[in-house]
Structures are given as C-alpha cells and as structure tokens.
Design an enzyme around this catalytic site. Sequence first.
Site, PDB file in Angstrom:
ATOM      1  CG  ASP A  53      -1.138  14.589  10.080  1.00  0.00           C
ATOM      2  OD1 ASP A  53      -0.892  15.305   8.648  1.00  0.00           O
ATOM      3  OD2 ASP A  53      -1.243  14.277  10.632  1.00  0.00           O
ATOM      4  CB  CYS A  90       2.752  -8.695   1.547  1.00  0.00           C
ATOM      5  SG  CYS A  90       1.791  -8.261   3.088  1.00  0.00           S
ATOM      6  CB  CYS A 116      -2.105  -3.653   4.689  1.00  0.00           C
ATOM      7  SG  CYS A 116      -1.816  -3.556   2.935  1.00  0.00           S
ATOM      8  CB  CYS A 163      -8.698  -2.533   4.190  1.00  0.00           C
ATOM      9  SG  CYS A 163      -9.612  -1.161   4.609  1.00  0.00           S
ATOM     10  CB  CYS A 184     -10.226   5.167   5.244  1.00  0.00           C
ATOM     11  SG  CYS A 184      -8.895   4.873   6.658  1.00  0.00           S
ATOM     12  CB  CYS A 226      -9.345   1.607  11.466  1.00  0.00           C
ATOM     13  SG  CYS A 226      -9.561  -0.139  11.439  1.00  0.00           S
ATOM     14  CB  CYS A 285      -4.032  -1.452   7.344  1.00  0.00           C
ATOM     15  SG  CYS A 285      -3.906   0.070   7.932  1.00  0.00           S
ATOM     16  CB  CYS A 312       1.741  -4.540   7.937  1.00  0.00           C
ATOM     17  SG  CYS A 312       3.704  -4.422   7.657  1.00  0.00           S
TER      18      CYS A 312
END
Length: 368
Positions: free
Chosen positions: A150, A207, A210, A214, A230, A257, A260, A264
């Site tokens: 990342d 599904c 999520c 949100c 977001c 956060c 989501c 799941c």
Amino acid sequence: MFKADEFVAQIQAWGRELGFSQIGVAGVDLAEAEPGLLAWLAAGFHGDMAYMASHGLKRARPAELLPGTVSVLTARMDYLPRDTPADWSERERQRAQRPGEAVVSVYARGRDYHKVLRQRLQKLAERIEQALPPDAPPTAGPLQHRAFTDSAPVLEVELASRSGLGWRGQHTLVLHREAGSMFFLGEIFLNLPLPPTPAASAHCGACSACLDGCPTGAIVAPQRVDARRCISYLTIEHAGPIPLEWRRAIGNRIYGCDECQLVCPWNKFARASLLPDFDARGFLVGQPLTALFAWDEATFLRQTEGSAIRRIGHERWLRNLAVALGNALAQATSADERARCTQALASRQADPSALVREHVAWALAQAL
C-alpha cells in the site's frame, strides 16, 4: 536444474514462517484492468488522491514501476488481534450504538501495518536472493527485488486476485473463502520468472450486504467505490473540511470504517493474526470521545508512535473527533451526556486551526 514450481513452494513455506497467511505469484500483464482504472479515475472517484491520477497506468504496469519485473509475489497477512472473540463482528457493530465511544478501524488499533509487512517482505526477498540456485534465471545479472505494501502505484487487489489470494468482493476488497477480508496485502516485484499460482473464483453471487450496509452509499455499484463518499477516505485521506452531507453518517467513527466488512457474510471466517503487532492498543478501543479530544499534539504523537493513525496528524484527528462529538451531542439522552460533549467542544472553540474551529462550531450546533 532450477525447478521453478519447487522454488515457489519453498517461498510459500518461508512466507508462512514469517507470519504471512498466503503467498501467490502473478504475472505482470494487467492490460485487462486498465480500462476499469481509467474509467474510475475519469469519474473522479479518487477524490483528493491526486497521486492516483498522476501515476496513471503505471499502476497497471509493474515493469514500468520496477524495470525488468517479470513476476510479482503476492502476500496476505491476517490482522485481527490475537484475542479476537468468535462474535467479534457483532461486537464491533454494537460500538456504533454507543455514540460517546470513539471507534477506530480494527486494522489501525495495533502497529502500523506498512512497517510490519514491509520488514517481513524484505526478509522474504533477501531469503529468496540467498537461496537462489546459480542456474536460476535471470542469468544476465543479479536478482532484483522490491517490496511494497500500500505504498506505491500497484494494483494490489488485481494482483492478489490473479494469484489466488482471493477474489475482488463487491466492496472492492479481496475476499478469501477461509479468511474473509480482514487481512493486509503486500507484494515483491522480481526479475525472476516464476509460474503464476491459480486465480481464485468469485463467490459473492447476488449478495449486496456491503452495498446496502455502507453508511454513505459509497459502494455505488458492485466492485465500484466512490472514495469521495467513503468514511475511510473522509477521515484519513481527505485533508480539508468534511462535507456537511456526510458528517452525520460518520457517526462515532474517528479513523476509518469497517462497516462493509462487518456485514459481509464471508467474514465469519476471518482469522486472528499470529503476530502480536496487531494486538489493539487499549487507549484506541472503547474510549470516550471526550478523552481523546483532550489530547494535545504532544500526547497525540506519543500515543500514536508506530501507529498508522499518526499519518493524519493532530489537526485531522481533532476534526474527526469534533464531528463524532457533534453526532454524540445530537443523540445525547441525558443532561450529563450533553454537558460532557458541550464542555469538550467548547474547550476548542478558539483552537489555532480554522479547520478544527469550523468543525467544533458545527458540532455545537447539533444540540440546537
């Protein structure tokens, strides 16, 4: 004679020894992902993250980021704390029902994952270099490697899904049938040709948990997130005032956060980490908003040393807390609760930061 399949199996064993949950191998041809990346950028869904646009298609072209790259080792590492109870997701969801409690995203409660993964990926790369047989390619020069987590223009989810670490979920995070999505990703770029590991098939089906769950509707379509809505983006990446339209939806979330992921179904299989690095720091769990809002900058820096939270700085920390305090004030059911929130906010009405003052003023107005 160099046997690439056996060498990959050895690398995977070394990865497990270093605390990784899984190691895969991906190729570097990500051309199929380029149109989706360009469309996402064109829609402005990256918000203030200008680096996403400036890097452009380099994100989908590993060999441009590190010339000579022909293979990418992918890695995932579970991050739930070691003492995580079986009903952890329900417990986490209940935190949103306690407005005066500060909620920090689970992944950020321990040590900064960038440091943990990068150090271990580097150790893995060095082990590969030391053990590489003389007859292994590349034959024209030394092994080149570079580790990422990342931290560079890398299509991590695309590489992870292509190499079998999971599939891209509706929320755009990687999902694994036996580990959910509560894990970090990392990569090692190599100029060593290795056979790709098989990709994983997708299992979200119809599904929409999520998308429906949100708080801001940031998942605008399956596998498509508008970062500008977001809460993780708003509380971490976004540097300016938080848009008025999303402040109430933020609730008591002050850094990131998890909603989501909490809704799941696959995260019933999420696994606890084997490493102590991701154990939660006590002062980041179950703490009153008022207590954290009282931190001066020196305290903030001391308490967040070695934490991913430090990257947002004290000013944004106070901004986020002011929003949460405003939401708590709006939901206060007793005079004592209202007084605690009001007194905390009033203490920073003259804060040196205009950003903080504006959010404090908004928060105090929520009592009216």
